[in-house]
Design an enzyme around this catalytic site. Structure first.
Site, mmCIF file in Angstrom:
data_model
loop_
_atom_site.group_PDB
_atom_site.id
_atom_site.type_symbol
_atom_site.label_atom_id
_atom_site.label_comp_id
_atom_site.label_asym_id
_atom_site.label_seq_id
_atom_site.Cartn_x
_atom_site.Cartn_y
_atom_site.Cartn_z
ATOM 1 N N LYS A 93 -2.416 -1.504 10.292
ATOM 2 C CA LYS A 93 -2.837 -2.772 10.916
ATOM 3 C C LYS A 93 -3.356 -2.535 12.338
ATOM 4 O O LYS A 93 -2.873 -3.101 13.314
ATOM 5 C CB LYS A 93 -1.725 -3.817 10.907
ATOM 6 C CG LYS A 93 -1.302 -4.221 9.497
ATOM 7 C CD LYS A 93 -0.316 -5.379 9.489
ATOM 8 C CE LYS A 93 0.047 -5.834 8.092
ATOM 9 N NZ LYS A 93 0.949 -4.926 7.373
HETATM 10 O O1 S5P Z 1 0.118 -10.371 5.009
HETATM 11 C C1 S5P Z 1 0.690 -9.338 4.711
HETATM 12 C C2 S5P Z 1 0.048 -8.091 4.774
HETATM 13 C C3 S5P Z 1 0.720 -6.957 4.372
HETATM 14 S S1 S5P Z 1 -0.159 -5.491 4.328
HETATM 15 N N1 S5P Z 1 1.955 -9.370 4.224
HETATM 16 C C4 S5P Z 1 2.650 -8.247 3.860
HETATM 17 O O2 S5P Z 1 3.795 -8.376 3.423
HETATM 18 N N2 S5P Z 1 2.044 -7.014 3.956
HETATM 19 C C5 S5P Z 1 2.768 -5.766 3.591
HETATM 20 O O3 S5P Z 1 3.136 -5.824 2.210
HETATM 21 C C6 S5P Z 1 4.067 -5.528 4.372
HETATM 22 O O4 S5P Z 1 3.807 -4.720 5.502
HETATM 23 C C7 S5P Z 1 4.973 -4.848 3.352
HETATM 24 O O5 S5P Z 1 4.818 -3.435 3.414
HETATM 25 C C8 S5P Z 1 4.460 -5.322 2.004
HETATM 26 C C9 S5P Z 1 5.269 -6.417 1.332
HETATM 27 O O6 S5P Z 1 6.555 -5.975 1.006
HETATM 28 P P1 S5P Z 1 7.532 -6.842 0.088
HETATM 29 O O7 S5P Z 1 8.840 -6.086 0.152
HETATM 30 O O8 S5P Z 1 7.654 -8.203 0.710
HETATM 31 O O9 S5P Z 1 6.931 -6.876 -1.283
#
Ligand code: S5P
Length: 265
Positions: A93
């Site tokens: 990011k």
């Molecule tokens: O808007 C966003 C963008 C990203 S890249 N929301 C997110 O959650 N992410 C990433 O996606 C975040 O950095 C994490 O690594 C992943 C979501 O993880 P989860 O455990 O919630 O599925």
């Protein structure tokens, strides 16, 4: 089935070779899962990748959350990703000015030398994309940028004007392979797809088979709905690494996402 049959316009209209590499892997493994491997040690990362590797199509990391990161230890993860034919995506990011982003591609993590894909915010101006591309060029590599056009977290400031400006920056850029969209909302993903057209990919975090609110403002939609609305890759973290049986979970996400792709027009 051949990738062009499965992906249709996305295959023919996405010119970037990295996009094609991802799409081929996805078809071979029958999975649109990008694993968000949010683990704190290299051992945990490598073990996770080796166990779920056959069911995922890309690997996303946050190198700066890894306690024992070193160029040597990280090479083990790079090798594991290669063995499983996974594009390695560092979710850095980037958000600074272009020339600083170029230098941040180097530094202690040396992202430019191992990452195939990185994320960047559009907030500082369009030149951030050139800065990141210059970082890869410094080591004679080529990578792809996913610009954050939407986010999954509640209360984020990426409104529809911001999204439109982000797409304007990315459209036609040889370095921008696509956008991050909000997988927790099929409506938002569909709106993003409508603006993007068929020529670039949309990758969506904020997906979980257990739909609803996640922790600390995270929101989750169903992987099937995200793909049907136009997502090309579901970014799944805790749904897999937090599951009691990560391999079984990875298979479930792979199947839900791939079936949805086959149903999509
Ligand atoms: O808007 C966003 C963008 C990203 S890249 N929301 C997110 O959650 N992410 C990433 O996606 C975040 O950095 C994490 O690594 C992943 C979501 O993880 P989860 O455990 O919630 O599925």
């Amino acid at each position: 089935m051949q990738p062009q049959e499965v992906w249709g316009a996305r295959w023919s209209d996405c010119a970037n070779p990295l996009a094609h590499r991802y799409m081929e892997t996805a078809v071979r493994k029958q999975s649109l899962v990008c694993l968000a491997a949010d683990m704190r040690t290299v051992d945990e990362l490598v073990n996770l990748v080796n166990s779920v590797g056959p069911h995922i199509a890309a690997l996303k990391t946050h190198a700066d959350m890894v306690d024992d990161f070193s160029r040597e230890s990280w090479q083990r993860l790079v090798d594991a990703a290669q063995q499983h034919d996974l594009l390695l995506f560092e979710d850095r990011k980037f958000a600074d000015i272009g020339k600083v982003s170029q230098q941040q591609m180097a530094g202690a993590y040396d992202i430019r030398s191992w990452a195939d894909i990185v994320t960047a915010h559009r907030i500082s101006g369009p030149d951030i994309v050139d800065g990141i591309a210059a970082g890869w060029a410094d080591v004679e590599r080529i990578g792809g940028v996913l610009l954050l056009a939407q986010m999954s977290s509640s209360g984020n400031l990426l409104n529809s004007d911001y999204t439109a400006n982000t797409i304007e920056t990315g459209r036609g850029s040889p370095h921008v392979i696509g956008y991050i969209g909000n997988g927790s909302s099929a409506t938002e993903v569909a709106a993003l797809r409508n603006k993007v057209g068929t020529g670039q990919m949309i990758w969506t975090p904020g997906v979980n088979l257990a739909v609803g609110a996640g922790s600390m403002g995270q929101r989750y939609g169903h992987p099937r709905d995200a793909v049907l609305a136009g997502s090309d890759s579901i970014i799944v973290g805790s749904g897999i690494h937090g599951a009691e049986n990560p391999v079984a979970a990875a298979k479930e996400y792979a199947e839900a996402s791939y079936q949805a792709l086959l149903m999509r027009d």
